[in-house]
Design an enzyme around this catalytic site. Structure first.
Site, PDB file in Angstrom:
ATOM      1  N   LYS A  35      -2.671   0.358   4.614  1.00 62.97           N
ATOM      2  CA  LYS A  35      -3.230  -0.812   5.308  1.00 62.97           C
ATOM      3  C   LYS A  35      -4.520  -0.438   6.042  1.00 62.97           C
ATOM      4  CE  LYS A  35       0.789  -3.769   5.846  1.00 62.97           C
ATOM      5  NZ  LYS A  35       1.895  -4.171   6.718  1.00 62.97           N
ATOM      6  N   ARG A  68      10.312  -0.285  -1.300  1.00 61.48           N
ATOM      7  CA  ARG A  68      11.748  -0.424  -1.538  1.00 61.48           C
ATOM      8  C   ARG A  68      12.459   0.934  -1.334  1.00 61.48           C
ATOM      9  NH1 ARG A  68      12.575   3.198  -4.434  1.00 61.48           N
ATOM     10  NH2 ARG A  68      12.540   3.467  -6.701  1.00 61.48           N
ATOM     11  N   LYS A 124      15.652   2.968  -2.723  1.00 63.07           N
ATOM     12  CA  LYS A 124      16.524   2.929  -3.908  1.00 63.07           C
ATOM     13  C   LYS A 124      17.959   2.626  -3.479  1.00 63.07           C
ATOM     14  CE  LYS A 124      16.491   5.571  -8.198  1.00 63.07           C
ATOM     15  NZ  LYS A 124      15.420   4.860  -8.881  1.00 63.07           N
ATOM     16  N   LYS A 176      21.241   7.829 -11.398  1.00 64.72           N
ATOM     17  CA  LYS A 176      20.255   8.900 -11.606  1.00 64.72           C
ATOM     18  C   LYS A 176      20.896  10.282 -11.453  1.00 64.72           C
ATOM     19  CE  LYS A 176      15.404   9.508 -10.888  1.00 64.72           C
ATOM     20  NZ  LYS A 176      14.204   8.884 -10.364  1.00 64.72           N
ATOM     21  N   HIS A 195       1.147   7.206 -10.856  1.00 67.21           N
ATOM     22  CA  HIS A 195       2.297   7.573 -10.019  1.00 67.21           C
ATOM     23  C   HIS A 195       1.999   8.859  -9.246  1.00 67.21           C
ATOM     24  CE1 HIS A 195       5.585   5.434 -12.642  1.00 67.21           C
ATOM     25  NE2 HIS A 195       4.571   4.655 -12.363  1.00 67.21           N
ATOM     26  N   GLU A 245       7.641   8.067  -3.476  1.00 73.09           N
ATOM     27  CA  GLU A 245       6.965   7.798  -4.756  1.00 73.09           C
ATOM     28  C   GLU A 245       5.960   6.669  -4.534  1.00 73.09           C
ATOM     29  OE1 GLU A 245       8.353   7.164  -9.281  1.00 73.09           O
ATOM     30  OE2 GLU A 245       8.601   5.392  -8.029  1.00 73.09           O
ATOM     31  N   HIS A 280      10.190  -5.050 -17.425  1.00 74.80           N
ATOM     32  CA  HIS A 280      11.380  -4.625 -16.681  1.00 74.80           C
ATOM     33  C   HIS A 280      12.521  -5.616 -16.919  1.00 74.80           C
ATOM     34  CE1 HIS A 280      13.770  -3.830 -12.980  1.00 74.80           C
ATOM     35  NE2 HIS A 280      13.416  -2.587 -13.241  1.00 74.80           N
TER      36      HIS A 280
HETATM   37  P1  0O2 Z   1      12.933   1.417 -10.107  1.00 74.50           P
HETATM   38  O1  0O2 Z   1      13.969   0.364  -9.912  1.00 74.50           O
HETATM   39  O2  0O2 Z   1      11.554   0.831 -10.245  1.00 74.50           O
HETATM   40  O3  0O2 Z   1      13.004   2.502  -9.117  1.00 74.50           O
HETATM   41  P2  0O2 Z   1      12.498   9.710 -13.096  1.00 74.50           P
HETATM   42  O4  0O2 Z   1      11.828   8.974 -11.951  1.00 74.50           O
HETATM   43  O5  0O2 Z   1      12.495  11.194 -12.916  1.00 74.50           O
HETATM   44  O6  0O2 Z   1      13.826   9.131 -13.403  1.00 74.50           O
HETATM   45  P3  0O2 Z   1      10.394   9.539 -14.885  1.00 74.50           P
HETATM   46  O7  0O2 Z   1      10.331   8.851 -16.223  1.00 74.50           O
HETATM   47  O8  0O2 Z   1       9.895  10.932 -14.805  1.00 74.50           O
HETATM   48  O9  0O2 Z   1      11.851   9.408 -14.420  1.00 74.50           O
HETATM   49  O10 0O2 Z   1       9.619   8.728 -13.791  1.00 74.50           O
HETATM   50  P4  0O2 Z   1       8.294   7.938 -13.958  1.00 74.50           P
HETATM   51  O11 0O2 Z   1       7.774   7.995 -15.330  1.00 74.50           O
HETATM   52  O12 0O2 Z   1       7.401   8.428 -12.869  1.00 74.50           O
HETATM   53  O13 0O2 Z   1       8.784   6.416 -13.695  1.00 74.50           O
HETATM   54  C1  0O2 Z   1       9.539   6.054 -12.637  1.00 74.50           C
HETATM   55  C2  0O2 Z   1       9.336   4.583 -12.263  1.00 74.50           C
HETATM   56  O14 0O2 Z   1       8.148   4.042 -12.847  1.00 74.50           O
HETATM   57  C3  0O2 Z   1      10.438   3.664 -12.746  1.00 74.50           C
HETATM   58  O15 0O2 Z   1      11.436   3.659 -11.779  1.00 74.50           O
HETATM   59  C4  0O2 Z   1       9.738   2.323 -12.837  1.00 74.50           C
HETATM   60  O16 0O2 Z   1       9.579   1.726 -11.559  1.00 74.50           O
HETATM   61  C5  0O2 Z   1       8.375   2.716 -13.335  1.00 74.50           C
HETATM   62  N1  0O2 Z   1       8.322   2.771 -14.807  1.00 74.50           N
HETATM   63  C6  0O2 Z   1       8.197   3.875 -15.566  1.00 74.50           C
HETATM   64  N2  0O2 Z   1       8.144   3.564 -16.852  1.00 74.50           N
HETATM   65  C7  0O2 Z   1       8.228   2.231 -16.942  1.00 74.50           C
HETATM   66  C8  0O2 Z   1       8.219   1.303 -18.034  1.00 74.50           C
HETATM   67  O17 0O2 Z   1       8.136   1.659 -19.196  1.00 74.50           O
HETATM   68  N3  0O2 Z   1       8.327  -0.034 -17.718  1.00 74.50           N
HETATM   69  C9  0O2 Z   1       8.413  -0.478 -16.437  1.00 74.50           C
HETATM   70  N4  0O2 Z   1       8.513  -1.798 -16.239  1.00 74.50           N
HETATM   71  N5  0O2 Z   1       8.445   0.371 -15.389  1.00 74.50           N
HETATM   72  C10 0O2 Z   1       8.345   1.712 -15.632  1.00 74.50           C
HETATM   73  P5  0O2 Z   1      12.965   3.390 -12.138  1.00 74.50           P
HETATM   74  O18 0O2 Z   1      13.764   4.438 -11.471  1.00 74.50           O
HETATM   75  O19 0O2 Z   1      13.133   3.211 -13.606  1.00 74.50           O
HETATM   76  O20 0O2 Z   1      13.303   2.013 -11.501  1.00 74.50           O
END
Ligand code: 0O2
Length: 236
Positions: free
Chosen positions: A49, A70, A72, A80, A147, A166, A182
């Site tokens: 901000k 948010r 988790k 997870k 990210h 994150e 999603h």
């Molecule tokens: P939520 O409900 O948003 O928290 P990991 O975090 O270790 O399980 P990864 O793949 O290394 O897995 O993490 P990454 O790639 O940094 O992605 C984590 C988050 O990014 C996801 O959280 C989603 O919020 C978003 N994200 C990643 N890939 C996609 C995608 O293909 N589509 C959409 N819509 N969102 C994505 P969570 O935990 O899945 O859910």
């Protein structure tokens, strides 16, 4: 032996007190642990901000359209832990799950994303532990966002704690796409063929959206250049 109603009522109350006492003892450290993440989100949201405020003062526009935070939920944490075969202790959750606290920064333009990420990373109390650039390297399904996993200090009455957050940065268009994707992901009861067709359509849309982001940025730059020229013309 006393088998009166009063006697049974007292026994039930004793059991309830016992249960609630044990429940409270077990839940309290978890609530405390989760509250650290809430505090970290407050800290990092303020940082964004402040950057938004300063930028809007300097450049007469906001690089942040919207901020979402948010924590988790327990069910997602549990899933997870299972998926990653992590033991369910507070210590291992703290070490291995990096997205208990999540903040999403939604920006008008792609340049805003990198500018904000660089400004955050440059702050001397922030440590960037991980950076995944899904804008430069989109996921196969077309997902785009930047990210970061960062570590931020929170200051409690008697200690300083480093907490992981994150940070997801994306444009308004990327957010629009990710929200729909999603929804599709979580529609488990959908016919598999239709679901695959929609996934392909969404991947196509991701390309359209990426081009739209570039076009909007170009138009914005031209508007800004034009207004600079106008200012210069007025001065002459
Ligand atoms: P939520 O409900 O948003 O928290 P990991 O975090 O270790 O399980 P990864 O793949 O290394 O897995 O993490 P990454 O790639 O940094 O992605 C984590 C988050 O990014 C996801 O959280 C989603 O919020 C978003 N994200 C990643 N890939 C996609 C995608 O293909 N589509 C959409 N819509 N969102 C994505 P969570 O935990 O899945 O859910």
């Amino acid at each position: 032996m006393d088998f009166s109603l009063d006697y049974f009522k007292k026994q039930v109350e004793r059991l309830e007190d016992n249960f609630l006492g044990k429940f409270h003892k077990r839940i309290e450290p978890i609530q405390k642990f989760m509250s650290y993440y809430k505090c970290a989100l407050m800290e990092i949201e303020t940082k964004f901000k402040v950057l938004d405020e300063e930028f809007s003062f300097l450049h007469e526009r906001n690089p942040i359209d919207n901020i979402k935070t948010r924590i988790k939920d327990f069910e997602s944490i549990r899933k997870k832990l299972r998926r990653k075969k992590i033991s369910p202790s507070i210590n291992s959750i703290e070490q291995n799950i990096h997205d208990i606290a999540g903040i999403r920064i939604i920006c008008p333009f792609i340049d805003d994303i990198y500018m904000l990420a660089d400004c955050l990373a440059a702050q001397d109390d922030i440590k960037v532990l991980e950076r995944k650039d899904y804008i430069a390297n989109p996921k196969e399904n077309g997902y785009r966002s930047l990210h970061l996993i960062v570590e931020i200090p929170i200051f409690l009455h008697n200690e300083k704690r480093l907490v992981k957050v994150e940070v997801q940065l994306r444009t308004i268009a990327m957010e629009f796409w990710a929200n729909l994707e999603h929804r599709l992901h979580y529609k488990k009861e959908m016919d598999e063929k239709i679901s695959k067709e929609l996934s392909v359509e969404l991947t196509d849309c991701a390309e359209v959206i990426a081009n739209l982001d570039i076009k909007m940025k170009n138009i914005h730059d031209r508007i800004e250049n034009k207004s600079t020229q106008n200012v210069q013309m007025k001065k002459n």
